[in-house]
Design a protein around this motif. Sequence first.
Motif, PDB file in Angstrom:
ATOM      1  N   GLY A   1       0.814  -1.209   0.000  1.00 35.45           N
ATOM      2  CA  GLY A   1       0.000   0.000   0.000  1.00 35.45           C
ATOM      3  C   GLY A   1       0.847   1.258   0.000  1.00 35.45           C
ATOM      4  O   GLY A   1       0.520   2.243  -0.672  1.00 35.45           O
TER       5      GLY A   1
ATOM      6  N   GLY B   1       0.733   3.799  -2.876  1.00 35.70           N
ATOM      7  CA  GLY B   1       0.371   5.155  -2.472  1.00 35.70           C
ATOM      8  C   GLY B   1       1.403   6.185  -2.882  1.00 35.70           C
ATOM      9  O   GLY B   1       1.063   7.280  -3.339  1.00 35.70           O
TER      10      GLY B   1
ATOM     11  N   SER C   1      -2.315   5.953   7.336  1.00 29.94           N
ATOM     12  CA  SER C   1      -1.496   4.750   7.183  1.00 29.94           C
ATOM     13  C   SER C   1      -2.344   3.493   7.275  1.00 29.94           C
ATOM     14  O   SER C   1      -2.086   2.509   6.579  1.00 29.94           O
ATOM     15  CB  SER C   1      -0.405   4.709   8.250  1.00 29.94           C
ATOM     16  OG  SER C   1       0.504   5.752   8.055  1.00 29.94           O
TER      17      SER C   1
ATOM     18  N   THR D   1      -4.033   3.107   3.936  1.00 30.36           N
ATOM     19  CA  THR D   1      -3.022   2.678   2.959  1.00 30.36           C
ATOM     20  C   THR D   1      -2.653   1.213   3.159  1.00 30.36           C
ATOM     21  O   THR D   1      -2.587   0.441   2.202  1.00 30.36           O
ATOM     22  CB  THR D   1      -1.762   3.559   3.085  1.00 30.36           C
ATOM     23  OG1 THR D   1      -2.126   4.917   2.860  1.00 30.36           O
ATOM     24  CG2 THR D   1      -0.701   3.151   2.100  1.00 30.36           C
TER      25      THR D   1
END
Length: 82
Positions: A43, A47, A62, A65
């Motif tokens: 992620g 991202g 976070s 993500t």
Amino acid sequence: MGIISWIILGLIAGALAKWLMPGDDGGGWIATILLGVVGAFVGGWVGSFIGLGPATGVNIGSLITATFGALIVLFVYNKFIR
């Protein structure tokens, strides 16, 4: 981010990913943590690639993500490895 933060983030993200993507995935807490930690890396990579930023700690951004990354990892695992 320390190892304890990665474990906590991984546990939460892995559990959310398994909850959001139903199916018989198997695995226990260790597999869920590993799914979440790998998902945080995936992620964070995705991202940062699209401009959202990496997983930087245990916070909402976070967590989203890492959960997104864990969903990607879980999808790939279910489709290609199983």
